[in-house]
Design an enzyme around this catalytic site. Sequence first.
Site: not given
Length: 342
Positions: A88-89, A92, A101, A105, A108, A110, A270, A307, A314
């Site tokens: 995205r950047y 990085r 996982c 959660c 989540c 994703r 999100d 985000d 972000k």
Amino acid sequence: MINNRTLRRGEDFAAAGLAETEIVDRVAERYAVAVTPLLAGLIDAENEDDPIARQFVPDLRELETAPAERADPIGDHAFSPVKGIVHRYPDRLLLTPLLHCPVYCRFCFRRERVGGAEKALDEAELTAALDYIRAHEEVWEVVITGGDPLMLSPPRLAAMMRALDAIPHVRIIRLHSRIPVADPDRITADLIDALQIDRATVWLAVHCNHEREVSAPASAALRALSRAGIPLLGQTVLLRGVNDKAETLEALFRALVANRVKPYYLHQLDLAAGTDHFRVPVEEGRALMRELRGRVSGVCQPTYILDIPGGHGKVPIGPAYLEEGIVMDWQGGAHDYAPDRR
Ligand code: SF4
């Protein structure tokens, strides 16, 4: 009664007294479900509002999608040039070697993608992802996320870390994990050895939302990582009914700092599908950040971050203290501050 197995099915949750079988199984048809024995043991089953249960025990409200919610809230898909990379950047990128996982959660970001060991990159896909990083000399930092990268076996993790360390322009390798709080027994000497590389600097960001997650085993795992020379950051998601009070955030951030974890981001939730019951309005989040300013020192203060939906990156959304020549202090007092005016 909690046994020593991860809870995955409705009958596991029912046997532990945490939820009705049918509710869990209905949610599990759509989203991944798992709670580690450690986290399940932290739940007070008598408390309907238990903040640990709220994060991990399935709820039928997850099956309702609010109008603003979307399947890919932060636009991972639009910025993925090859499988397992989100770029995205310029300097990085994200490397997602696996999508499972230790715990799932209920909020989540994703959630439409995580779950299932079969979703991990195979050798050819991982090689292609590493080739992409090799070919992009502007990449200074690789963020390994998922899923949870510390679910990789130590030999596989070590091989991936060594491969990244051999790319000269990669100077920072940052891993994002829930394991130090969700399943700290996995932080073994072998796993810590796998993170020891010669050249690049390794950072670890730990996802933790409530002080009670910093249990004695979690604290021991964090200390072991810190003693191994790995700098630790804390990532927290602002969640209704979990940590939407200043005193709760204060207790969490103090616990993290006391365990050598620097609170890094407080994430605005999100817009993932089925998470509306967790959402705290931004103005309320800003008020919490203002209150925290007077309660804890700067080392305990994360950046309140959004985000931007769609993958635009972000941005900090915390309160502004200085506007039009007036600065507010931590107690709400207003003061003139205009040294630039002539
Ligand atoms: S640990 Fe992270 S990736 Fe896994 S379910 Fe929780 S928020 Fe999602």
